[in-house]
Design a protein around this motif. Sequence first.
Motif, PDB file in Angstrom:
ATOM      1  N   ALA A   7       0.831  -1.204   0.000  1.00 36.10           N
ATOM      2  CA  ALA A   7       0.000   0.000   0.000  1.00 36.10           C
ATOM      3  C   ALA A   7       0.870   1.261   0.000  1.00 36.10           C
ATOM      4  N   ASN A   8       1.911   1.262   0.820  1.00 36.32           N
ATOM      5  CA  ASN A   8       2.820   2.428   0.867  1.00 36.32           C
ATOM      6  C   ASN A   8       3.472   2.656  -0.491  1.00 36.32           C
ATOM      7  N   GLY A   9       3.906   1.553  -1.111  1.00 35.67           N
ATOM      8  CA  GLY A   9       4.561   1.649  -2.411  1.00 35.67           C
ATOM      9  C   GLY A   9       3.617   2.176  -3.485  1.00 35.67           C
ATOM     10  N   ILE A  10       2.371   1.658  -3.454  1.00 34.24           N
ATOM     11  CA  ILE A  10       1.375   2.088  -4.449  1.00 34.24           C
ATOM     12  C   ILE A  10       1.062   3.578  -4.266  1.00 34.24           C
ATOM     13  N   GLU A  11       0.897   3.980  -3.012  1.00 33.62           N
ATOM     14  CA  GLU A  11       0.596   5.395  -2.739  1.00 33.62           C
ATOM     15  C   GLU A  11       1.732   6.302  -3.187  1.00 33.62           C
ATOM     16  N   ALA A  12       2.969   5.834  -2.991  1.00 35.43           N
ATOM     17  CA  ALA A  12       4.130   6.636  -3.416  1.00 35.43           C
ATOM     18  C   ALA A  12       4.167   6.760  -4.941  1.00 35.43           C
TER      19      ALA A  12
ATOM     20  N   ALA B 167       1.620   9.230  -6.081  1.00 41.18           N
ATOM     21  CA  ALA B 167       1.994  10.619  -5.800  1.00 41.18           C
ATOM     22  C   ALA B 167       2.842  11.174  -6.941  1.00 41.18           C
ATOM     23  N   ILE B 168       3.665  10.297  -7.526  1.00 34.84           N
ATOM     24  CA  ILE B 168       4.518  10.731  -8.641  1.00 34.84           C
ATOM     25  C   ILE B 168       3.719  10.731  -9.946  1.00 34.84           C
ATOM     26  N   ASN B 169       2.939   9.667 -10.127  1.00 33.69           N
ATOM     27  CA  ASN B 169       2.179   9.512 -11.363  1.00 33.69           C
ATOM     28  C   ASN B 169       0.702   9.251 -11.046  1.00 33.69           C
ATOM     29  N   PRO B 170      -0.112  10.303 -10.930  1.00 36.74           N
ATOM     30  CA  PRO B 170      -1.514  10.129 -10.514  1.00 36.74           C
ATOM     31  C   PRO B 170      -2.351   9.314 -11.502  1.00 36.74           C
ATOM     32  N   ASN B 171      -1.866   9.148 -12.726  1.00 31.32           N
ATOM     33  CA  ASN B 171      -2.663   8.407 -13.720  1.00 31.32           C
ATOM     34  C   ASN B 171      -2.454   6.897 -13.676  1.00 31.32           C
TER      35      ASN B 171
ATOM     36  N   GLU C 154       5.040  -2.921  -7.625  1.00 32.96           N
ATOM     37  CA  GLU C 154       5.495  -3.107  -6.235  1.00 32.96           C
ATOM     38  C   GLU C 154       5.831  -4.568  -5.964  1.00 32.96           C
ATOM     39  N   PHE C 155       4.996  -5.462  -6.493  1.00 33.73           N
ATOM     40  CA  PHE C 155       5.218  -6.896  -6.272  1.00 33.73           C
ATOM     41  C   PHE C 155       6.530  -7.341  -6.921  1.00 33.73           C
ATOM     42  N   LYS C 156       6.832  -6.745  -8.056  1.00 32.66           N
ATOM     43  CA  LYS C 156       8.055  -7.082  -8.795  1.00 32.66           C
ATOM     44  C   LYS C 156       9.306  -6.852  -7.932  1.00 32.66           C
ATOM     45  N   LYS C 157       9.203  -5.858  -7.034  1.00 35.91           N
ATOM     46  CA  LYS C 157      10.350  -5.527  -6.172  1.00 35.91           C
ATOM     47  C   LYS C 157      10.707  -6.665  -5.209  1.00 35.91           C
ATOM     48  N   PHE C 158       9.763  -7.596  -4.989  1.00 37.49           N
ATOM     49  CA  PHE C 158      10.038  -8.728  -4.103  1.00 37.49           C
ATOM     50  C   PHE C 158      10.859  -9.818  -4.804  1.00 37.49           C
TER      51      PHE C 158
ATOM     52  N   PHE D 165      -4.340   1.251 -10.182  1.00 33.85           N
ATOM     53  CA  PHE D 165      -4.039   0.488  -8.961  1.00 33.85           C
ATOM     54  C   PHE D 165      -3.335  -0.826  -9.309  1.00 33.85           C
ATOM     55  N   GLN D 166      -3.855  -1.508 -10.326  1.00 36.21           N
ATOM     56  CA  GLN D 166      -3.292  -2.807 -10.717  1.00 36.21           C
ATOM     57  C   GLN D 166      -1.861  -2.686 -11.227  1.00 36.21           C
ATOM     58  N   ASP D 167      -1.593  -1.658 -12.039  1.00 33.10           N
ATOM     59  CA  ASP D 167      -0.231  -1.472 -12.567  1.00 33.10           C
ATOM     60  C   ASP D 167       0.752  -1.144 -11.446  1.00 33.10           C
ATOM     61  N   ALA D 168       0.293  -0.283 -10.550  1.00 32.77           N
ATOM     62  CA  ALA D 168       1.167   0.103  -9.425  1.00 32.77           C
ATOM     63  C   ALA D 168       1.450  -1.128  -8.556  1.00 32.77           C
ATOM     64  N   LEU D 169       0.430  -1.957  -8.339  1.00 37.28           N
ATOM     65  CA  LEU D 169       0.589  -3.167  -7.528  1.00 37.28           C
ATOM     66  C   LEU D 169       1.589  -4.129  -8.188  1.00 37.28           C
TER      67      LEU D 169
END
Lengths: 110, 231
Positions: B34-39, B42-46, B56-60, B49-53
Amino acid sequence: MSNSKLYKGSINTIILKLLNEHNKMYGYEITQKVKDLTKGELNITEGALYPALHKLEAEGLLDVEIAKVDNRLRKYYKLTENGTKETANKLEELADYIKTMQTLINPKLA
Amino acid sequence: MKLSNTQTQELYTFTQKHYVDWYDVQTELVDHLANGIEAQRAINPNISFQDALKAEFKKFGIMGFSNVVEEKTKALNKHYRLLVWGYFKSFFKLPRIILTLFLIWSYYSMMVFFNNIFWVLLISCIVLMIVPFIFIYRQGKYVKSIKKKTGKKWLFNSIIVQLGGLIHFLNIGIYISVILDLERRVLSTTALVAISSFIILFGLLLYISIFVVTPNLRQQMAKQHPDYKIA
């Protein structure tokens, strides 16, 4: 940690040092703080951070506090009394390591 | 922009779909995602949710959450064993050492008094086998009832059922053939004291794990996690 194997051995020391300075922190905050402090030079990966945090918690060096923030639960970590002692030991160990490496790499400066 | 409750719930479902069954582990991962998605928003409001998720998951990494779950299980098992070891050591300090020595002496005296090592050992082994069996059965039932009532599974409860991995070692069945074989031999006093010490220390470890560390850990977790209530 993605950028270098050399940093891998220091992840616990980095976590302990940050918690020593910031009282309590959560996982995401730690990754961002390291990124900020090193200006993006060091990037702690999620896959390395959480196992390290959980290990330190299991060893009794970290205490956990869960609070509701922004309508979701957040797990904060803070140092225990033993954790504070261990931070000092780890930092001393790291300083000695740097000093020894300096002697080997650049004997003129040592 | 902060995530809505529905999106937070979606993250819980996402972690579950990626083999994180435990609510106590999911909670931390959900907050991280959630923190990663929100960040990112903040940079790219467009960004959706799914793309941001996905990002973020890729970082694991390629292992996804499996490494986190595996290491967390190992860490909790270690924590459990460290608690057991801590209490166990306290039995070798005053005044508890007197109690421990008294129990060893009592067991030794019982073997001498009845003059039948086989039956004394057999009854002891049955007791030491039944107690963990009842414990596992009752804990398994308790875990299932929590899941039924709240829909949540907790990793530490699963650790408790396994006694932090000690269940493999605290299984008297492993030693029973060796113990009962002793009956055929003529045993010296030293050997009898050694057997008494083994039985008492084994029972002590079992007692500490089941009756001291288990409730202690459950209380620790209830104190830590606002969603966990001791039934």
